[in-house]
Design an enzyme around this catalytic site. Structure first.
Site, PDB file in Angstrom:
ATOM      1  N   LYS A 134      44.753  32.307  81.361  1.00  0.00           N
ATOM      2  CA  LYS A 134      44.145  33.376  80.783  1.00  0.00           C
ATOM      3  C   LYS A 134      42.810  33.294  80.419  1.00  0.00           C
ATOM      4  O   LYS A 134      42.099  33.996  80.433  1.00  0.00           O
ATOM      5  CB  LYS A 134      44.941  33.504  79.468  1.00  0.00           C
ATOM      6  CG  LYS A 134      46.232  34.053  79.681  1.00  0.00           C
ATOM      7  CD  LYS A 134      47.018  34.394  78.390  1.00  0.00           C
ATOM      8  CE  LYS A 134      48.662  34.978  78.525  1.00  0.00           C
ATOM      9  NZ  LYS A 134      49.312  35.229  77.489  1.00  0.00           N
ATOM     10  N   ASP A 146      48.139  41.509  74.223  1.00  0.00           N
ATOM     11  CA  ASP A 146      48.951  40.686  73.102  1.00  0.00           C
ATOM     12  C   ASP A 146      48.878  41.260  71.883  1.00  0.00           C
ATOM     13  O   ASP A 146      49.927  41.532  71.249  1.00  0.00           O
ATOM     14  CB  ASP A 146      48.979  39.378  73.275  1.00  0.00           C
ATOM     15  CG  ASP A 146      49.499  38.597  74.374  1.00  0.00           C
ATOM     16  OD1 ASP A 146      50.549  39.347  75.115  1.00  0.00           O
ATOM     17  OD2 ASP A 146      49.596  37.177  74.803  1.00  0.00           O
TER      18      ASP A 146
END
Ligand code: NAD
Length: 293
Positions: free
Chosen positions: A73, A109
């Protein structure tokens, strides 16, 4: 499948390692078929070292975009052309959209978490949150809640290396979202934890505590902090009902939100970024439950 895949079909993918267990291909492919979109989604096991080559391939193959899972990420955030405000503050992305060779990175998220709360009738705007944890999920939630105009966020973390990350996040938010009051406190200070929860609207567990196989443990040991109007949300989704949620229920909390919705909605937010359409969440849930039955 052979009817759906044509010469014109555009590819989307999940990059990371491991990816074999991922539910994303099923969820996105179901949704593409549902909307009659000429897209297909596959998962590729990609190491950190291979990641730059994978991003080159996205441009070369004119893929519509990709999702990123651990451990890639942060590296993904360095390889895209533009970052969303949340992704820039966090320094990580989990969704990348390719618009004619221009790659934009997002972190869904946090927005998935906030959207899931909205689906339960809870807005974070103007609210005080106590968020336990300072890892990947917690940081995404803290940044998104601040961007969505939370009034205050008290971050509690154990005295481990993530505590420094919490302090970094607080510094960044102080600069980027000065209207949100952010505090960082060590989880060992249990009296401060009680004090902060007593004046909070929403309590979030974004630590690993309560996950299987340690599902008999709760990050909240003093259950007197639970009061009916406190919204209690867990990011843990295995088990679906954690010990913290059970304790909150027993204490009479009216709104208790599990971690599965965050997982689903972070995918739905990404789907909207790829396609401009709302993911058929209900239809997919029904399909999935039917499959699992
Ligand atoms: P991470 O490794 O980045 O962070 C771990 C966090 O847990 C840190 O804050 C650490 O201090 C804390 N922690 C670990 N052991 C602890 C202990 N014994 N006591 C107190 N704190 C402890 O992990 P992550 O990827 O951010 O995942 C954190 C949680 O979020 C996990 O439970 C994971 O299942 C959940 N998660 C949920 C979703 C979702 O969509 N629902 C998405 C990502 C992560």
């Amino acid at each position: 499948m052979e009817k759906r895949i044509k010469g014109s079909t555009k590819l989307l993918a999940l990059f990371g390692s491991p990816v074999g267990h991922s539910g994303s291909p099923a969820m996105y492919n179901f949704s593409f078929r549902y909307h009659g979109l000429d897209y297909a989604y596959l998962a590729f096991d990609i190491t950190k070292e291979q990641f730059p080559a994978a991003v080159d391939a996205v441009r070369l193959f004119q893929m519509r975009g990709f999702n990123v899972t651990m451990p890639d990420k942060n590296i993904a955030a360095e390889l895209v052309d533009t970052l969303s405000p949340a992704a820039r503050i966090i320094g990580a992305v989990n969704t990348v959209v390719n618009d004619d060779g221009h790659l934009t990175g997002y972190m869904t998220d946090g927005s998935g978490f906030v959207q899931n709360l909205k689906e339960h009738g809870v807005s974070v705007a103007g609210k005080k949150l106590v968020i336990l944890g300072a890892g990947g999920a917690a940081t995404a939630i803290q940044v998104e809640c601040a961007l969505q105009k939370a009034a205050a966020i008290s971050i509690f973390n154990a005295p481990d290396p993530f505590l420094d990350r919490a302090k970094e996040t607080a510094q960044k938010l102080k600069k980027e979202v000065p209207d949100c009051e952010v505090k960082v406190i060590c989880l060992d200070e249990q009296d401060r934890l009680k004090e902060e929860i007593m004046t909070a609207d929403i309590l979030v567990n974004a630590t690993r505590v309560g996950m299987k196989p340690d599902d008999q443990i709760s990050p909240i040991t003093d259950v007197s902090v639970f009061r009916p109007e406190l919204v209690v949300a867990d990011t843990v989704y295995e088990p679906l009902e954690t010990k913290m949620m059970k304790d909150a229920k027993a204490a009479g909390c009216k709104k208790i939100i599990d971690g599965e919705g965050m997982l689903l909605w972070q995918g739905a937010v990404a789907y909207k970024l790829y396609t401009g359409l709302d993911m058929p969440v209900d239809a997919y849930q029904k399909y999935k439950n039917g499959q699992e039955a």
